[in-house]
Design a protein around this motif. Structure first.
Motif, PDB file in Angstrom:
ATOM      1  N   ALA A 187       0.814  -1.208   0.000  1.00 60.21           N
ATOM      2  CA  ALA A 187       0.000   0.000   0.000  1.00 60.21           C
ATOM      3  C   ALA A 187       0.854   1.267   0.000  1.00 60.21           C
ATOM      4  O   ALA A 187       0.413   2.284   0.502  1.00 60.21           O
ATOM      5  CB  ALA A 187      -0.927  -0.025   1.206  1.00 60.21           C
ATOM      6  N   LEU A 188       2.046   1.228  -0.577  1.00 57.62           N
ATOM      7  CA  LEU A 188       2.899   2.408  -0.561  1.00 57.62           C
ATOM      8  C   LEU A 188       2.258   3.638  -1.187  1.00 57.62           C
ATOM      9  O   LEU A 188       2.480   4.740  -0.687  1.00 57.62           O
ATOM     10  CB  LEU A 188       4.241   2.113  -1.227  1.00 57.62           C
ATOM     11  N   PRO A 189       1.457   3.528  -2.254  1.00 58.07           N
ATOM     12  CA  PRO A 189       0.839   4.746  -2.776  1.00 58.07           C
ATOM     13  C   PRO A 189       0.014   5.494  -1.722  1.00 58.07           C
ATOM     14  O   PRO A 189       0.003   6.721  -1.694  1.00 58.07           O
ATOM     15  CB  PRO A 189      -0.037   4.249  -3.921  1.00 58.07           C
ATOM     16  N   ILE A 190      -0.625   4.771  -0.812  1.00 57.35           N
ATOM     17  CA  ILE A 190      -1.384   5.411   0.257  1.00 57.35           C
ATOM     18  C   ILE A 190      -0.443   6.207   1.150  1.00 57.35           C
ATOM     19  O   ILE A 190      -0.718   7.347   1.521  1.00 57.35           O
ATOM     20  CB  ILE A 190      -2.161   4.360   1.078  1.00 57.35           C
ATOM     21  N   TYR A 191       0.706   5.611   1.495  1.00 52.97           N
ATOM     22  CA  TYR A 191       1.664   6.304   2.347  1.00 52.97           C
ATOM     23  C   TYR A 191       2.297   7.479   1.613  1.00 52.97           C
ATOM     24  O   TYR A 191       2.537   8.529   2.217  1.00 52.97           O
ATOM     25  CB  TYR A 191       2.752   5.341   2.828  1.00 52.97           C
ATOM     26  N   ILE A 192       2.565   7.316   0.349  1.00 50.73           N
ATOM     27  CA  ILE A 192       3.150   8.400  -0.438  1.00 50.73           C
ATOM     28  C   ILE A 192       2.181   9.571  -0.516  1.00 50.73           C
ATOM     29  O   ILE A 192       2.563  10.719  -0.298  1.00 50.73           O
ATOM     30  CB  ILE A 192       3.553   7.888  -1.841  1.00 50.73           C
ATOM     31  N   ASP A 193       0.918   9.286  -0.783  1.00 52.06           N
ATOM     32  CA  ASP A 193      -0.093  10.347  -0.873  1.00 52.06           C
ATOM     33  C   ASP A 193      -0.304  11.056   0.452  1.00 52.06           C
ATOM     34  O   ASP A 193      -0.772  12.198   0.467  1.00 52.06           O
ATOM     35  CB  ASP A 193      -1.421   9.771  -1.363  1.00 52.06           C
TER      36      ASP A 193
END
Length: 94
Positions: free
Chosen positions: A8-14
């Protein structure tokens, strides 16, 4: 997929701008579970959001805790930020 799991890295990046507190990232250079470029994207988002964090890249390491070096650095991080105990200066002259 080629055996690499997605996370779920995109969630953390966002949401990097929402970081509160201390953060330690440890990534193995050869990690095939969470590719290092994903961790670098998160680091870039944190930098863009003007957040402070610690990043340790372990050369030759795969997915895991970063071996003996990663274990030591993680323990030092927790001792310093949870217990208020300064880690020893391992670079000082003997």
């Amino acid at each position: 997929m080629t055996g690499v799991q997605t996370c779920a890295l995109p969630i953390y990046i966002d949401n990097a701008h929402r970081l509160r507190g201390k953060l330690l990232l440890i990534v193995g250079e050869l990690d095939n579970n969470v590719p290092p470029e994903s961790t670098m994207r998160l680091a870039a988002a944190l930098i863009k959001a003007d957040k402070d964090f610690d990043l340790i890249v372990v050369p030759g390491a795969g997915h895991g805790g970063g071996g003996k070096h990663g274990d030591r650095r993680r323990k030092d991080f927790f001792r310093q930020h949870l217990l208020g105990i300064a880690p020893p200066d391992r670079n000082a002259s003997p």
